[in-house]
Design an enzyme around this catalytic site. Sequence first.
Site: not given
Lengths: 444, 520
Positions: A209-211, A214
């Site tokens: 999810l962070c990829t 962000e």
Amino acid sequence: MAASLAPTRWADLDRLLLRPGNLVGPGFEPGPELLESLQNDLRVLVIGAGGLGCELLKDLALSGFGHIDVIDMDTIDVSNLNRQFLFRMQDVGKPKAEVAAERVMQRVKGVTVVPHFCRIEEKDVSFYQDFHIIVLGLDSLEARSYINSVVCGFLEYEEDGSPDQSTIKPLVDGGTEGFKGHARVIFPGITPCFHCSLWLFPPQITFPLCTLAETPRSPAHCIEYAHLIQWGQDRQGESFDADNPEHMKWIYDQAVKRGEQFNISGITYSLTQGVVKNIVPAIASTNAIVAATCALETLKIATMCSTGMEVYMQYTGTEGIYMRTVPHDKDPNCIMCSPGVPVEVDTTCTLQKFIDQLLKDSRFKLKLSKPSVSYHGDNLYMQAPPVLEEMTRPNLELSLLTLMDGKTSGVLNINDRRLTGVLRVRVTFKEGLDSVDMDTAGGG
Amino acid sequence: MAQRNNKYDRQLRIWGEHGQTALETARVCVLNCGPTGSEALKNLVLGGIGSFTIVDASKVSAADLGNNYLVDWESLGQSKAKSVCALLQELNESVGAKFVEESPEALLESNPAFFAQFTLVIATQMTEAPLLKLEEICRQQKVMLVIARSYGLAGLVRISVTEHDIIESKPDNKVEDLRLHKPWPELQSYVDEFDIDTQDHNIHKHIPFAILLIKIAEDWKKSHDGKLPANVRLFKEAITARRRVEEDEDNYNEALKSAYIVLFPPSISSQLRAVLEDKASDVDASSSDFWIMVSALKQFMANEGQGEPPLDGAIPDMHSFTDYYIKLQKIYQARAEADVTAVEGHVARILKQIGRESSPIPRSTIKLFCKNARNLRVLRCKMLSDEFSSRSGPELQRLLAVEESSHPALYVLLRAVDHFAATYNRFPGVFDGEMEEDVSRLKSLAVGLLNDMGGGGASLPEDVVSEICRFGAGEIHCVASIVGGIASQECIKLLTRQFTPIQGTFIYNAMSATSLVLNV
Ligand SMILES: [Zn+2]
């Protein structure tokens, strides 16, 4: 001689069914009874009326099977028409199972195909018990696992640990992706079941999810951001429907905007659909090859007219063509098909403590919530109905060893509403296990 | 158009718009429309070929209703070609459908020019003699030929084309061509912008692994007389030494996983080597675009490429900040474009040399060629006449002894049944009363065949010989569906010029659900 020349409808198939052979299955007895039993007695269930399912219905009907059921919850989509040959443009929107059944009966006279337009879980377990062979034409791992647990649930073992032959329900399974596919035959208790060889299915790719949030780098990252994060933020309360063109268009538009923002190009509507729906490419030829392999193995199981294939057939059509069988082994401790998952229990353990131990065991994680326990057909403890629960409750305080007639080991059947079938647990009693447990608990 | 794209969506994702266009312009002829021919055609009609023509003289009989889905009861006694043609047409209205009620054998004699109109011919259930004649005609008229045969629980598929060039072979294991072992100046100067020992942890764990590998290899070379690490283990140790464990760095995980490509960059595959060394790459005015591009590729590799083919420009995803990654991606893409331009220059010079300036090759074609340069393939098929007269006996003898499976035996027997038919005017095992005699007749024909090929003394497994007689030339629906399915799959590869077709004789054993490709 004139008789053998007369072109009867099943003349080609009869070469295999009427004549003795050298490369045949165990107990093969050629004769007209074989075709009669295919036509009148044997019942086959086809699960899935999609790419493989359409082919399977045709193949089984033209292999002499007279009574076929087919179950599918889907309706026909335009994108099915490049391979699901039983459907036409004017059928779009209709239930696949119903249209497929009607078409096959129309073309192949004498065959009865009964459609079931529903989810596989909607059927009672006893529904599946009625078929001699179950053939899977599915594209999901979950559905395969479900059916596997149903047929493994039918399996019973003899006192000596060998499977009770009358409880073995053969499964034939096919799968395709683009130019590749597989076919396999499962005899629960004899050959590896699905659960024994889950490793054959590669894990699905998911993005962190962070990829997505962000550091997106690819078109797929932008699409998944719109799908998994932005939808929930911007369209709160609306549930996303991948079959709703407006929803898909929205995801696409948002993904393109995000792409522009991060300088990422190459986002197309087709790719958006592919990523969001996790579309697997599919073509007619691979489906035909894999389905016919499955149907032929079904015919071999039903008649023994030829040698069966070895466990698992792998098909690759990208560089030349390879069809090879890969033998692999059963997991002797499989929670689905083994005679019993080994569990070591302290000799002083009560039934209540044993149940607690099962609930803590990582192997049964998410599979048990309120287990009921029986031994050789006797209910040791039943969670429901209330009458039985009350009757068996006093057993909870008794020692398990006593409940199992003082034997040093034995098989318990565990039932739970989270399980599709039964979980067999092979209990071995050991002395001093409890104190070891206490020590580790204290140390941790 | 939208409906067409929706209908073909699942296959467009495999062979693309240009592959689909190739199918839609193909004219396919199928000889004999039993279940094998019908099933092969069914898959092609669903996929959307341009048109098909069925050639078959027979009438629909009761037996057809037991093994062929593409005939119906209403057509009993009528032309089979007509019935199959009509039912296939229902599957896809955009495909042109025709039939000729004549036997393929008769048509070969009476009107060989008939075949010139097709892109591809699928010959099903035909015996050796007419196949030889058909192949001669197809080769002359530059028509691709696919042969398919279902025989009881055995099958055979064989392709016959003079030459088949493949740009998009799309192998399963694509090699990543990142040039980390020798970065070009633009890539190097981007790498130089990074300080991989930065104390900013967030930057440290967002540097793309390609940059890390180039840097760490560079540092190693500085302290080791300009040499790369002797093995992957040493290189991985050097990478591990630079990572910050407590930061859980995905980019370093990726660097470790890809470390080997610095030490073992992709080499020139044997298939590409064969293409480059092929005589056809010495081009003249009659050369095809493919060979002109191969010739240009050779010149590129000898000059600008310094031994390497053009860069394909694609890079895998790398854990990093968006702007680091996008900039890196643009550097690779720019280099790939520059390589295309260089190859384009060679193509233009070659066209001039051979006097073809007036018909240039479009840049888009050259670009596709460059993108796939590492995976080029050329397929040349042996003529059937050469196969049938070859001295492959010793090789078959070896295979018969080595192969546990019965594929080599099936190959010999599938040829022997045609000799049987030529001798006795029927296939072995069609009469119940003559099974035993047929087994020994077939066996002696097969042994004789092996002898003629120089494989005297080889023995055939008795079980397989008697099974072939048991089959009595029956066409089992499932086997036909598999063999026809494989034939159609090979047709799609040939027509789209994508993926690699079978190179040899494909033998299918339905008893064990296995196959083998024989090169004899
Ligand atoms: Zn299992």
